[in-house]
Design a protein around this motif. Structure first.
Motif, PDB file in Angstrom:
ATOM      1  N   ILE A 175       0.801  -1.236   0.000  1.00  0.00           N
ATOM      2  CA  ILE A 175       0.000   0.000   0.000  1.00  0.00           C
ATOM      3  C   ILE A 175       0.826   1.276   0.000  1.00  0.00           C
ATOM      4  O   ILE A 175       0.271   2.368  -0.169  1.00  0.00           O
ATOM      5  N   GLU A 176       2.158   1.197   0.171  1.00  0.00           N
ATOM      6  CA  GLU A 176       2.949   2.410   0.416  1.00  0.00           C
ATOM      7  C   GLU A 176       2.849   3.450  -0.685  1.00  0.00           C
ATOM      8  O   GLU A 176       2.944   4.652  -0.410  1.00  0.00           O
ATOM      9  N   ASP A 177       2.666   3.028  -1.934  1.00  0.00           N
ATOM     10  CA  ASP A 177       2.556   4.012  -3.016  1.00  0.00           C
ATOM     11  C   ASP A 177       1.103   4.241  -3.432  1.00  0.00           C
ATOM     12  O   ASP A 177       0.839   4.847  -4.467  1.00  0.00           O
ATOM     13  N   LYS A 178       0.169   3.800  -2.604  1.00  0.00           N
ATOM     14  CA  LYS A 178      -1.253   3.908  -2.948  1.00  0.00           C
ATOM     15  C   LYS A 178      -2.061   4.712  -1.934  1.00  0.00           C
ATOM     16  O   LYS A 178      -3.257   4.926  -2.128  1.00  0.00           O
ATOM     17  N   VAL A 179      -1.418   5.129  -0.843  1.00  0.00           N
ATOM     18  CA  VAL A 179      -2.124   5.894   0.188  1.00  0.00           C
ATOM     19  C   VAL A 179      -1.277   7.103   0.561  1.00  0.00           C
ATOM     20  O   VAL A 179      -0.069   7.131   0.305  1.00  0.00           O
ATOM     21  N   PRO A 180      -1.889   8.146   1.159  1.00  0.00           N
ATOM     22  CA  PRO A 180      -1.110   9.324   1.570  1.00  0.00           C
ATOM     23  C   PRO A 180      -0.009   8.938   2.551  1.00  0.00           C
ATOM     24  O   PRO A 180      -0.219   8.118   3.450  1.00  0.00           O
ATOM     25  N   GLU A 181       1.152   9.541   2.377  1.00  0.00           N
ATOM     26  CA  GLU A 181       2.310   9.189   3.201  1.00  0.00           C
ATOM     27  C   GLU A 181       2.053   9.414   4.684  1.00  0.00           C
ATOM     28  O   GLU A 181       2.495   8.636   5.529  1.00  0.00           O
ATOM     29  N   ASP A 182       1.297  10.487   5.013  1.00  0.00           N
ATOM     30  CA  ASP A 182       1.073  10.792   6.419  1.00  0.00           C
ATOM     31  C   ASP A 182       0.093   9.821   7.085  1.00  0.00           C
ATOM     32  O   ASP A 182      -0.058   9.836   8.311  1.00  0.00           O
ATOM     33  N   ARG A 183      -0.574   8.985   6.297  1.00  0.00           N
ATOM     34  CA  ARG A 183      -1.488   7.990   6.861  1.00  0.00           C
ATOM     35  C   ARG A 183      -0.901   6.582   6.867  1.00  0.00           C
ATOM     36  O   ARG A 183      -1.458   5.680   7.475  1.00  0.00           O
ATOM     37  N   LEU A 184       0.204   6.402   6.158  1.00  0.00           N
ATOM     38  CA  LEU A 184       0.694   5.062   5.853  1.00  0.00           C
ATOM     39  C   LEU A 184       0.867   4.192   7.102  1.00  0.00           C
ATOM     40  O   LEU A 184       0.348   3.075   7.177  1.00  0.00           O
ATOM     41  N   GLU A 185       1.601   4.687   8.095  1.00  0.00           N
ATOM     42  CA  GLU A 185       1.886   3.858   9.266  1.00  0.00           C
ATOM     43  C   GLU A 185       0.612   3.495  10.018  1.00  0.00           C
ATOM     44  O   GLU A 185       0.429   2.349  10.445  1.00  0.00           O
ATOM     45  N   VAL A 186      -0.292   4.474  10.158  1.00  0.00           N
ATOM     46  CA  VAL A 186      -1.561   4.203  10.850  1.00  0.00           C
ATOM     47  C   VAL A 186      -2.374   3.167  10.092  1.00  0.00           C
ATOM     48  O   VAL A 186      -2.940   2.232  10.679  1.00  0.00           O
ATOM     49  N   LEU A 187      -2.438   3.280   8.771  1.00  0.00           N
ATOM     50  CA  LEU A 187      -3.220   2.343   7.962  1.00  0.00           C
ATOM     51  C   LEU A 187      -2.653   0.935   8.024  1.00  0.00           C
ATOM     52  O   LEU A 187      -3.408  -0.045   8.069  1.00  0.00           O
ATOM     53  N   VAL A 188      -1.329   0.817   8.036  1.00  0.00           N
ATOM     54  CA  VAL A 188      -0.729  -0.519   8.159  1.00  0.00           C
ATOM     55  C   VAL A 188      -1.101  -1.125   9.504  1.00  0.00           C
ATOM     56  O   VAL A 188      -1.431  -2.315   9.599  1.00  0.00           O
ATOM     57  N   ASN A 189      -1.086  -0.316  10.555  1.00  0.00           N
ATOM     58  CA  ASN A 189      -1.500  -0.817  11.867  1.00  0.00           C
ATOM     59  C   ASN A 189      -2.965  -1.226  11.872  1.00  0.00           C
ATOM     60  O   ASN A 189      -3.335  -2.255  12.432  1.00  0.00           O
ATOM     61  N   PHE A 199      -7.237  -0.304   2.954  1.00  0.00           N
ATOM     62  CA  PHE A 199      -7.910   0.525   1.953  1.00  0.00           C
ATOM     63  C   PHE A 199      -9.289   0.978   2.439  1.00  0.00           C
ATOM     64  O   PHE A 199      -9.753   2.066   2.091  1.00  0.00           O
ATOM     65  N   PHE A 200      -9.936   0.132   3.233  1.00  0.00           N
ATOM     66  CA  PHE A 200     -11.238   0.526   3.801  1.00  0.00           C
ATOM     67  C   PHE A 200     -11.087   1.786   4.644  1.00  0.00           C
ATOM     68  O   PHE A 200     -11.852   2.746   4.503  1.00  0.00           O
ATOM     69  N   TRP A 201     -10.073   1.792   5.510  1.00  0.00           N
ATOM     70  CA  TRP A 201      -9.909   2.958   6.383  1.00  0.00           C
ATOM     71  C   TRP A 201      -9.302   4.149   5.657  1.00  0.00           C
ATOM     72  O   TRP A 201      -9.420   5.287   6.121  1.00  0.00           O
ATOM     73  N   ASN A 202      -8.677   3.925   4.507  1.00  0.00           N
ATOM     74  CA  ASN A 202      -8.150   5.049   3.728  1.00  0.00           C
ATOM     75  C   ASN A 202      -9.257   5.795   2.987  1.00  0.00           C
ATOM     76  O   ASN A 202      -9.077   6.934   2.589  1.00  0.00           O
ATOM     77  N   ASP A 203     -10.395   5.141   2.791  1.00  0.00           N
ATOM     78  CA  ASP A 203     -11.543   5.832   2.188  1.00  0.00           C
ATOM     79  C   ASP A 203     -11.868   7.084   3.005  1.00  0.00           C
ATOM     80  O   ASP A 203     -11.909   7.037   4.237  1.00  0.00           O
ATOM     81  N   GLU A 204     -12.093   8.193   2.334  1.00  0.00           N
ATOM     82  CA  GLU A 204     -12.236   9.472   3.034  1.00  0.00           C
ATOM     83  C   GLU A 204     -13.374   9.458   4.044  1.00  0.00           C
ATOM     84  O   GLU A 204     -13.239   9.983   5.168  1.00  0.00           O
ATOM     85  N   ASN A 205     -14.514   8.867   3.674  1.00  0.00           N
ATOM     86  CA  ASN A 205     -15.646   8.819   4.601  1.00  0.00           C
ATOM     87  C   ASN A 205     -15.303   7.997   5.838  1.00  0.00           C
ATOM     88  O   ASN A 205     -15.623   8.385   6.968  1.00  0.00           O
ATOM     89  N   ASN A 206     -14.637   6.861   5.630  1.00  0.00           N
ATOM     90  CA  ASN A 206     -14.284   6.002   6.759  1.00  0.00           C
ATOM     91  C   ASN A 206     -13.197   6.628   7.623  1.00  0.00           C
ATOM     92  O   ASN A 206     -13.212   6.502   8.849  1.00  0.00           O
TER      93      ASN A 206
END
Length: 326
Positions: A175-189, A199-206
């Motif tokens: 996912i590292e090149d598919k999500v905003p850099e400032d969210r990457l570590e949180v999204l991996v967690n 990807f579910f949590w990267n959705d703007e509404n979620n």
């Protein structure tokens, strides 16, 4: 997406590779494992490996045939998913009718049934009839993350391929090149080993819902009862039990982070780093014992909702007990 591009799931891929090379493919496979770990991608890669002319048995992932398969537009590939929450019996009847027609281009017609556990008994029994004596030119791939909901007779007719959670590093790499850099570590967690969850949590509404939830959690106080009810109303707005469960899983992260900050005072153990300040402050309001209890109560609430417990009563009981510190 060819076999060689799949991250993780090495055992599943090797079993399928070996079956292709030895010409011992089963006619029905059941891909079992958590959501978002590559079951659908592997199914598509299998179809590519069976049809690619550039890299036979493997799939190049780039030729016209592989591209058509990837886009689910290949004439001999039929990707089917539930219409709504459940499969309609008509979907299964159309599948059976199509299965008896010879392939249009290749040697096999492949039917991928995503979320196959969403088959009701009537549809499952209709599917079973063709799985019992499938036409020679067919291959069925059933994908399920809740196989216990499938008919035992369907499971017994299938070769089971198990998929596992991905490692932290594997999710990061995907996912590292598919999500905003400032969210990457949180999204991996948040992924918990599932790219789909990331990807579910990267959705703007979620993502916005997540931020709002944590703000509500910072307002929970032992001496004020309005906060628990505000939080319950916020969660109940979803009206979808699976989404509410996803939000309650975030609450588990919250209690975990408060616990580890209370225990260590070290930010490296915090999963929700964009809320580190709030976590450090809020952890001072609870004891280690209380945080352990809240974690267990939240787990119990998730289990209750999955078992069709009264939603509002379950949420109110949970957050009243948290708000009262008991």
């Amino acid at each position: 997406m060819a076999f060689k591009e799949i991250v993780g799931q090495r055992q599943a891929v090797e079993i399928l590779r070996k079956a292709i090379h030895e010409n011992r493919l089963s006619q029905t496979y059941l891909f079992v494992g958590p959501e978002g770990v590559g079951k659908k991608l592997t199914a598509i890669s299998l179809v590519q490996a069976l049809n690619c002319k550039i890299e036979p048995f493997e799939g190049c992932g780039k030729c016209d045939i592989c591209e058509a398969i990837k886009n689910l537009s290949y004439p001999d590939l039929f990707y089917i998913e539930p219409e709504g929450q459940w499969y309609k019996i008509q979907q299964v009847r159309e599948l059976r009718k199509e299965a008896y027609v010879k392939p249009y281009i290749g040697d096999l017609k492949v039917f991928i049934l995503d979320e196959a556990h969403q088959l009701r008994n009537e549809g499952a029994n209709a599917l079973l009839k063709i799985l019992e004596e499938p036409p020679e030119h067919t291959l069925f791939i059933l994908i399920a993350y809740r196989p216990e909901l499938l008919l035992p007779t369907i499971i017994s007719r299938s070769q089971i391929i198990n998929f596992t959670y991905l490692t932290y590093e594997e999710v990061w790499r995907i996912i590292e090149d598919k999500v905003p850099e400032d969210r990457l570590e949180v999204l991996v967690n948040l992924s918990q080993g599932s790219v789909g969850k990331a990807f579910f949590w990267n959705d703007e509404n979620n993502w916005t819902k997540r931020v709002e939830l944590f703000k509500y959690l910072t307002l929970l106080k032992k001496d004020k009862l309005y906060s628990p009810f505000d939080l319950v109303d916020f969660l109940a707005e979803e009206k979808d039990n699976e989404k509410i469960i996803s939000l309650l899983e975030l609450v588990l992260f919250w209690w975990r982070d408060l616990f580890f900050w209370k225990l260590t005072g070290d930010e490296k153990y915090i999963t929700q780093k964009d809320f580190s300040v709030e976590i450090a402050r809020k952890s001072q309001e609870y004891s280690i014992s209380e945080l352990k209890t809240f974690f267990r109560l939240t787990q119990d609430a998730i289990r209750g909702i999955r078992n069709n417990a009264n939603l509002l009563l379950t949420l109110e009981t949970l957050f009243l007990r948290v708000g009262l510190g008991s």
